[in-house]
Design a protein around this motif. Structure first.
Motif: not given
Length: 701
Positions: A575-579
């Motif tokens: 999730r962190q990479e995508l955001w």
């Protein structure tokens, strides 16, 4: 629901009315889950009742012909599903509304039964809504507003701590935690958490501005400057920004606050005059310029955030709303020329136009699901199963974002249905088919079937629903345990339809759309950046016109990301990479908008030397290559290099030396915007590489 079913079946004695009262209870109270105040729920349920009535009549009108039913199901299902793009209220009612169509469309109901069916539906709509308003707990606070308030308050504390020369390590940790909670709230549902009302749009934009605000505050603090010793104009700007952030937190918490939206402009003028005076004396000290830039950028972000909070709280004047709407859609033309156009962009039709693209997860998912439902209606009729609507319900219940998710859900649906058949069959064998025993079992079966979705695994919900159906239909036509066998067969057909359509039409699901939309977000943002820099430098005769396209791409990207995160199965992406990538597209868009506003700072153009324009094109080329790297495999390129070298400061110092003093401030601001945009490019390479690898992975993995 059991009470109304008993009344329509035993007292009135109307089978059609009883069936639609029973299933309508699930549509209005289980499948539809509207949020907001009691008034909001009342309006939403009334809308569902009206839409459900129309769909019910269409379903009954077309069910006499297999071809007609299948053909009509395509546009009807697509329109209902695609309407969810308008906001959470619409999205929450989609499945309930579809049930009112597929129930008659896949069954044998004659046109003369429409009055009875409508009577059953309206009875349960009215009584169900009253029960919900009376018995449901009072609505708690809006979780998105709460997360936004905590993030704004944490950023204000972090900024005030730096101004007071306090250690900001703990404050930084607190603000990052609040920001993560905000991100989790934004991505917690497969649809946008805000609707089309102006206040809701302001809330959605405020959540994005908070991300930008967090970035610019941390950029300022990470450069190690002593903010406690800031010169007076810059310190006043930072103090003003911290106060605005506190006001934002108060407004989102439901408290009264009166942020001064004009103060940042006055203080920015004083800070800009100080930098201009230094430049006029050939004393453009690097530290002084950077601090002034940070102070102005933070105050701009805080002012934009405060304006959104005022609108979201419903206390903004029309002039503020009009100005902020231009900012939301990155419009640079004169207000009189754009206000009508932007109002149209913000409307439901405008949202539909933005998502009328093969890059839209809403469009693709609606197309795929409508094809699956139409195929299920046709299969149910051609196979002449006893209860055809169960085939369509099976299809509807297991449709997911990609073929792999649909396959795993179908397996759980069948497992749950078989388990429900065993439990329901055992129950029927134990209590028999006597009316008294079945009526006693029905409320318990309904309770479990209604409570299981969302609180128990999917298979448990399917099992509970199967048990309820067994009891319900044995009350209508006592056939014993054999009814469960029929349901297993019909659900298997529906699951098979979903799986086949998923494999054929959208095997990768939202993951490929996320990659496409990320590429579009960087491309459109880069085009906007190029236009904005040329406009700020006086090299472009007209204002940038790429802003609306960049905003549309950003809207599609956010929805695609939400759809992807709520899909079942392994993600292979954090999730962190995508955001981080989504945040980078937003920062690119905001930077371009900020640069476009520099054109109005003074009447003379900035230095005409091509250094700044060349730097902007280096950046846009980098973003183009990054987009190509994440794009479809046949267009993939190599890994883009870092752009730190092309943005070195040496040439820039020579460039501003030859510029008139009154033009140097704008040149410095352009340079600082580009520098800060370039500093984070290396952080994007690894997540972009993971996105590229994900879309090249076979869909069944």
């Amino acid at each position: 629901m059991p009470g109304l079913f008993a009344f329509t079946d035993q007292v009135i004695g109307n089978l059609q009315m009883a069936i639609f009262a029973a299933f309508g209870g699930f549509a209005t109270l289980v499948l539809a889950a509207f949020g907001g105040s009691r008034r909001d729920k009342l309006v939403a349920h009334f809308g569902l009742a009206v839409v459900g009535s129309v769909l019910l009549m269409i379903g009954i009108a077309v069910n006499s012909s297999t071809a007609v039913a299948a053909i009509v199901s395509l546009p009807v299902a697509f329109v209902v599903l695609f309407a969810g793009v308008a906001g959470p209220t619409f999205a929450s009612g989609v499945t309930g509304a579809l049930l009112l169509y597929v129930l008659p469309a896949a069954s044998r109901h004659v046109v003369t039964s429409i009055p009875s069916a409508l009577a059953g539906w309206w009875m349960v709509s009215v009584l169900g809504t009253l029960a919900l308003l009376v018995l449901s707990p009072s609505a708690g606070g809006d979780p998105l507003r709460g997360a936004a308030a905590r993030t704004a308050r944490a950023l204000a504390a972090e900024l005030k701590g730096a101004l007071a020369a306090e250690s900001t390590a703990a404050l930084l940790a607190a603000s990052m935690q609040a920001e993560q909670e905000l991100q989790a709230e934004l991505s917690s549902t497969p649809y946008r958490p805000t609707g089309l009302a102006t206040s809701e749009q302001a809330l959605a934009n405020a959540a994005l501005i908070l991300e930008w605000c967090a970035i610019v505050v941390r950029d300022c603090l990470s450069e190690g400057e002593d903010l406690s010793g800031s010169p007076s104009p810059d310190r006043e700007l930072l103090d003003c920004a911290a106060d605005l952030l506190d006001d934002v937190a108060a407004l989102f918490s439901g408290q009264e606050a009166y942020p001064d939206l004009e103060a940042p402009g006055r203080l920015q003028a004083a800070s800009g005059a100080r930098v201009a005076a230094l430049c006029a004396q050939d004393r453009c000290y690097d530290t002084a310029v950077k601090l002034a830039f940070h102070a102005e950028t933070i105050s701009l972000a805080a002012r934009a955030l405060a304006a959104d909070a005022v609108i979201a709280a419903g206390v903004a004047d029309p002039r503020t709303i009009a100005a902020e709407r231009r900012r939301w859609y990155a419009a640079q033309a004169e207000p009189d020329a754009t206000e009508g156009r932007l109002a149209a962009v913000a409307s439901a039709a405008g949202v539909a136009r933005r998502h009328a693209s093969i890059r839209s997860v809403w469009l693709l998912n609606s197309l795929r699901s409508s094809v699956a439902l139409a195929a299920a209606v046709m299969v149910a009729d051609l196979t002449d199963v006893q209860h055809g609507f169960w085939v369509v319900l099976g299809t509807l219940s297991v449709l997911r974002g990609n073929a792999a998710s649909t396959g795993s859900t179908a397996a759980r649906a069948l497992l749950g249905t078989v388990a429900g058949f065993v439990v329901g069959g055992a129950l029927i064998l134990a209590i028999g088919t006597t009316t008294a025993a079945l009526w006693a079992a029905l409320p318990v079966a309904v309770l479990v079937a209604a409570y299981a979705p969302g609180t128990a695994p999917f298979a448990v919900g399917q099992a509970a629903f199967t048990v309820m159906i067994s009891v319900l239909f044995n009350l209508l036509v006592p056939v014993g345990w054999k009814l469960g066998v029929v349901r297993v067969q019909d659900v298997a057909l529906g699951c098979g339809v979903s799986l086949i359509v998923g494999v054929l039409l959208w095997p990768r699901g939202a993951s490929s759309v996320v990659a496409d939309d990320l590429a579009d977000g960087f491309r459109s943002g880069a085009a906007f950046l190029t236009q904005a820099v040329d406009w700020a430098l006086g090299r472009r005769p007209t204002p940038p016109d790429a802003g609306l396209a960049a905003v549309a791409a950003g809207s599609r990207l956010e929805d695609a990301l939400r759809g992807f995160l709520t899909e079942q199965g392994a993600k292979h992406l954090t999730r962190q990479e995508l955001w981080r990538l989504v945040g980078a597209t937003h920062q690119l868009r905001v930077t371009a908008y900020s640069l476009a506003t520099l054109h109005t700072l003074d009447t003379a153009p900035a230095p005409s030397a091509g250094g700044l324009s060349d730097r902007a094109r280096h950046l846009t080329d980098w973003f183009e290559r990054l987009a190509e790297h994440m794009d479809r495999p046949h267009r993939g390129a190599g890994l883009p290099p870092s752009l730190a070298a092309p943005l070195a400061d040496g040439d820039f110092d020579e460039e501003i030396d030859v510029a008139p003093p009154h033009q140097r401030v704008r040149a410095i601001w352009i340079h600082e915007h580009l520098r800060h945009l370039a500093e984070r490019l290396d952080e994007l390479i690894e997540p972009a590489t993971h996105v590229a690898a994900q879309r090249r992975r076979p869909w069944w993995r």
